[in-house]
Motif scaffolding. Structure first.
Motif, short mmCIF file in Angstrom:
data_model
loop_
_atom_site.label_atom_id
_atom_site.label_comp_id
_atom_site.label_asym_id
_atom_site.label_seq_id
_atom_site.Cartn_x
_atom_site.Cartn_y
_atom_site.Cartn_z
N UNK A 142 0.84 -1.21 0.00
CA UNK A 142 0.00 0.00 0.00
C UNK A 142 0.87 1.25 0.00
N UNK A 143 1.95 1.21 0.80
CA UNK A 143 2.86 2.38 0.83
C UNK A 143 3.52 2.59 -0.52
N UNK A 144 3.88 1.46 -1.19
CA UNK A 144 4.50 1.59 -2.52
C UNK A 144 3.50 2.21 -3.51
N UNK A 145 2.24 1.73 -3.46
CA UNK A 145 1.23 2.26 -4.37
C UNK A 145 0.99 3.74 -4.12
N UNK A 146 0.95 4.12 -2.80
CA UNK A 146 0.76 5.54 -2.47
C UNK A 146 1.92 6.36 -3.00
N UNK A 147 3.16 5.84 -2.85
CA UNK A 147 4.32 6.58 -3.36
C UNK A 147 4.23 6.75 -4.87
N UNK A 148 3.90 5.66 -5.59
CA UNK A 148 3.82 5.74 -7.05
C UNK A 148 2.77 6.78 -7.47
N UNK A 149 1.61 6.75 -6.76
CA UNK A 149 0.54 7.68 -7.12
C UNK A 149 0.95 9.12 -6.85
N UNK A 150 1.52 9.37 -5.65
CA UNK A 150 1.93 10.74 -5.31
C UNK A 150 3.04 11.22 -6.23
N UNK A 151 4.00 10.32 -6.54
CA UNK A 151 5.10 10.70 -7.43
C UNK A 151 4.57 11.04 -8.81
N UNK A 152 3.64 10.22 -9.32
CA UNK A 152 3.06 10.49 -10.65
C UNK A 152 2.34 11.83 -10.68
N UNK A 153 1.54 12.09 -9.61
CA UNK A 153 0.79 13.36 -9.57
C UNK A 153 1.74 14.55 -9.54
N UNK A 154 2.81 14.43 -8.70
CA UNK A 154 3.75 15.55 -8.59
C UNK A 154 4.50 15.77 -9.89
N UNK A 155 4.95 14.68 -10.52
CA UNK A 155 5.68 14.80 -11.79
C UNK A 155 4.77 15.36 -12.88
N UNK A 156 3.48 14.95 -12.88
CA UNK A 156 2.55 15.47 -13.88
C UNK A 156 2.33 16.97 -13.68
#
Length: 906
Positions: free
Chosen positions: A293-307
């Motif tokens: 879950x932490x990995x998925x949250x990181x991927x989602x937050x990283x994607x949003x920030x990079x976008x």
């Protein structure tokens, strides 16, 4: 095992077989203390004695049948001691002394004594039970002895949460039956009368054997018979009581019920092991699920920030200027909203993302899981690189906007000046071409011709005076072209028209002069006064027009010095007004003199001065206009002076606050650096101190907000420089963001240390010792050590290092080969050296218990033994089992377990 079959047969001895008995010693004091209610002087209650006979007989036979024998009458069949010794051998798995072969009473007593001595050797204190009583067939003593054996070998080793014997067995029953309606196990007598508790125990472990929902509390006989029959048929538990014995007794015998229930406990002991194994697997899977879950949250937050960064950078890189000041000011306001509203939350998201990443990596290390590698392009370094690109794109954007606004302001000023001068010039040239083309000299009298010549000379003088204005108009148009004015086409068209008209006027003036000079010889009389008037009035009129133009000229200043310069120039202009007034009076006097001479000599004048169109009325009108414009100019200059003084106040106000906030931020950055190195007290104390420190920093935010408000006022006033401070708002913002990020990272480091300490069992003294050692060898006080300092630290802690071993350790603490060892890496290494954690082998062993020693496990077994979400988690990730003993639907739990710890790939 010795063969103790019927007493009239010969005794034969053979090798001992294995046993299912509990074995082992232990004190029976606690258990016998519970049996003080055993009345050895009175007979048992007949109902209880009947229940005990039946239960104890069935219990003894459940063990004796393993030796190929049984008893019929419990107080008769144990009298010679032979089957009693055989029972003890079966349940203990140990060999007793050889029995005596004789059939005399003494032989029987000796055999029973051997059995009683063996029981006593197991820590059981036998009170008032002697061999003679057993040999004599005393039913009460025999039942007491059998109960003692049951307590020692069937119940003593039952332990649940550090309770034992009766309490442990009761707690086990309560836990297993807790989910069932109408079942409330509080004792070993009344709680079992309706039979639901027996059925609940079976259903809990073997739900396919019991249809529990169809049982009725008001039908105890059916319930009891159902449980006893199922237990005997499917669980190999002999029927030890009759349903009627229990139902028809007000209070069933506690010892009989305990004996019966203990058989259920031992029958389901394998399920207990499976439950323990399932708990271990659940714990491991819960850790893995949380990490995912932490990995998925990181991927989602990283994607949003990079976008967000991807969308924002092109906007910041768009340096195409707008056409108007209003459009550029809107872009500036959008940029201010971005800095005040949109970017600060993203700064916090970026910081939180790094903290979440570090915390996740710490949890993975603590649970022996492989490090988390984000998907391509979403590493922390990728985010930092993208953030760097964002700040690079942002750099200079505000300055560009302000320069563009300044440029457009300058363009608007120049364009307005161009239009003003062009309008004045066009108004002056209106009708001049027609006048120059007029052939009035062909019909004029000599005096008229002379007048026309003088008039033309005056016009030429006026034309020459306007040359400067035409050149100024052309120069302004050229400057607007060079500054890329958006309406340059219209400006150039108008300028070209003015220049073409000017050339035409010059040509026409030259042609008219030639025509007038051709007739000049005929001119004899020239009105000198009119000519003098015209010659003086025209320049004076032009001076007044220039003065009015200058008095109405727009001005832009940025400092008090500039406005004071304009005021000084205006004061100098006002000082020339008395001389100008005298010149006006002199010009008007010439006109009056001409009028006086004409009147005195009775000369009839045509009315207007033939040499000029500038009448005294025009001169007086324009002079009055100049007089009106002077105080207006005074007011405008004083108003601008007040504005510049206000701007200077804003500069000083901002500088005063910035010179406080800037050094404060720098001081706090240095203090955090010292705190992160010194770290005194417990980790909790350090964390509390850092959080208090963080709150003090957050509490300082109003000072920054005040500075932002002052900066907003400065920008709204279009103030572009400030000599009173070296701090810009941009410097303050960057420093504040770095300060918040640094304190958050320092707090996260201490939290990870606490997480490491608690997970690895590191004491506070060890943690303080680790910190002291690290700080001692961190020579440069940078928070990390080079390899030489780290080697010295290891040697100081007792490591005997060769190059190979040191290189191995460095590959663990510095996997990226940076040449530096952080404190967190050092703590992780020391904790791994001193603590134990779950391993893949332990998880494999737990799955093997759930699978019943098979090399594979089925989906049905997983769903039966694990909570639903974790069972489905395993099923979705386990590969099919490929071994030679595989069956349809078999799953490979070994490769799944090793994959949890990063030792292989599924």
């Amino acid at each position: 095992m010795v063969d103790y079959h019927a007493a009239n047969q010969s005794y034969q001895y053979g090798p001992s077989s294995g046993s299912n008995g509990a074995g082992g010693g232990g004190s029976m004091g606690d258990y016998m203390a519970q049996e003080d209610d055993w009345d050895r002087d009175l007979l048992l209650d007949p109902a209880w004695e009947k229940q005990q006979r039946k239960t104890f007989t069935a219990w003894c036979n459940s063990h004796l049948r393993k030796a190929g024998t049984q008893i019929e009458n419990i107080d008769e069949d144990f009298r010679d001691g032979l089957k009693l010794m055989l029972l003890l051998e079966v349940i203990s798995g140990e060999r007793l002394p050889k029995p005596e072969r004789g059939k005399m009473r003494v032989h029987k007593i000796n055999n029973v004594n051997k059995a009683l001595d063996f029981i006593a050797s197991k820590g059981v204190k036998l009170v008032s039970i002697g061999a003679e009583e057993i040999v004599d067939g005393n039913a009460k003593m025999t039942l007491g002895m059998i109960w003692t054996i049951i307590l020692r070998f069937a119940i003593q080793d039952i332990s649940v949460e550090e309770t034992s014997a009766k309490e442990g067995l009761l707690l086990w029953c309560q836990r297993k039956t807790a989910p069932y309606k109408n079942v409330n196990v509080q004792n070993f007598h009344i709680s079992w009368k309706d039979g639901l508790a027996f059925n609940a125990l079976i259903h809990r472990h073997r739900p396919e054997l019991i249809e529990y929902d169809k049982l009725r509390k008001d039908d105890p006989v059916t319930n009891l018979n159902n449980a006893f029959e199922v237990a005997e048929k499917y669980l190999d538990i002999p029927k030890m009581l009759d349903a009627e014995d229990i139902v028809n007794t007000a209070r069933p015998d506690e010892k009989a019920i305990m004996t019966y229930v203990s058989s259920f406990y031992h029958a389901f002991s394998g399920a207990q092991k499976a439950e323990t194994a399932a708990n271990r697997i659940c714990k491991v899977l819960a850790v893995n699920q949380e990490n995912e879950h932490l990995m998925e949250d990181y991927e989602r937050l990283a994607s949003d920030l990079l976008e967000w960064i991807r969308r924002t950078i092109p906007w910041l890189e768009d340096r195409v200027p707008q056409k108007t000041i209003q459009e550029m000011q809107q872009k500036l306001e959008d940029f201010r909203d971005y800095r005040r509203v949109h970017k600060p939350p993203k700064v916090q998201e970026k910081c939180q993302l790094e903290i979440n990443f570090n915390t996740l990596q710490t949890k993975l290390r603590l649970s022996n899981r492989p490090a988390f590698m984000p998907s391509e392009g979403r590493m922390v370094s990728d985010i930092n690189n993208a953030w760097g690109c964002l700040e690079q794109a942002e750099k200079g954007y505000e300055e560009w906007l302000l320069n563009e606004i300044r440029r457009l302001e300058r363009l608007d000023h120049l364009a307005e000046k161009f239009r003003q001068k062009a309008s004045i010039h066009e108004a002056w040239t209106d009708g001049k071409e027609a006048m120059l083309k007029h052939r009035d000299y062909e019909t004029a009298t000599l005096s008229d011709i002379k007048a026309l010549i003088r008039k033309h000379e005056a016009f030429e003088s006026d034309l020459a005076a306007h040359q400067d204005r035409v050149e100024q108009i052309a120069a302004i148009a050229q400057e607007l072209n060079e500054l890329d004015y958006y309406d340059s086409h219209d400006v150039n068209t108008r300028c070209q028209k003015i220049c073409d008209q000017w050339d035409a006027l010059g040509s026409l003036t030259h042609s008219r002069r030639e025509a007038l000079e051709k007739t000049e010889k005929q001119l004899e009389t020239i009105d000198q006064l009119h000519l003098e008037y015209a010659k003086r009035a025209a320049p004076f009129n032009n001076w007044m027009e220039s003065a009015m133009e200058d008095l109405q000229d727009m001005f832009i200043v940025h400092t008090t010095e500039e406005i004071e310069g304009l005021i000084s120039a205006h004061d100098q202009f006002k000082s020339t007004l008395p001389d100008a007034d005298r010149e006006r009076e002199a010009i008007l006097a010439i006109h009056k003199e001409a009028q006086r001479i004409a009147e005195s000599n009775h000369i009839k004048l045509s009315g207007s001065n033939p040499y000029t169109t500038v009448t005294p009325q025009i001169i007086n009108s324009k002079w009055e206009k100049v007089q009106q414009l002077v105080p207006k100019r005074d007011h405008a200059l004083l108003e601008e002076q007040s504005k510049q003084q206000s701007n200077e106040h804003l500069r000083r106000q901002f500088a005063s606050q910035a010179n406080i906030v800037g050094p404060w931020i720098q001081t706090k950055m240095e203090e955090i650096g010292r705190i992160s190195i010194e770290m005194n007290g417990t980790l909790e104390d350090q964390l509390s101190h850092l959080k208090q420190y963080e709150r003090s920093i957050v509490d300082y935010k109003p000072n920054l907000d005040l500075l932002e408000q002052q900066h907003q006022l400065i920008q709204e006033a279009l103030i572009f420089d400030n000599k009173h401070t070296n701090y810009t708002m941009e410097h303050i913002r960057v420093g504040w963001e770095q300060l918040l990020t640094t304190i958050a990272r320092t707090i996260n480091e201490v939290e990870n240390q606490i997480l490491t300490r608690d997970a690895k069992g590191i004491s506070q003294e060890q943690m303080q010792e680790f910190r002291a050692s690290f700080n001692h060898f961190d020579k440069k006080q940078t928070g990390s050590m080079d390899s030489d300092d780290f080697r010295a630290l290891l040697i100081s802690t007792g490591y005997s290092l060769g190059d190979a071993e040191f290189n191995r350790i460095m590959s663990v603490v510095d996997p990226n080969h940076s040449g530096l060892v952080t404190f967190q890496a050092f703590i992780d290494f020391m904790s791994r050296e001193t603590t134990d954690t779950d391993t893949a082998d332990q998880v494999i062993a737990s799955f093997k218990v759930l699978a019943g020693d098979k090399n594979f496990i089925t989906a049905e077994e997983l769903r039966r033994e694990l909570p639903p979400d974790q069972a489905e988690y395993c099923i979705a990730r386990m590969a099919p089992y490929q071994g030679p003993d595989a069956v349809p639907g078999a799953l490979d739990y070994k490769s799944f377990s090793t994959a949890l710890y990063g030792e292989s790939d599924l």
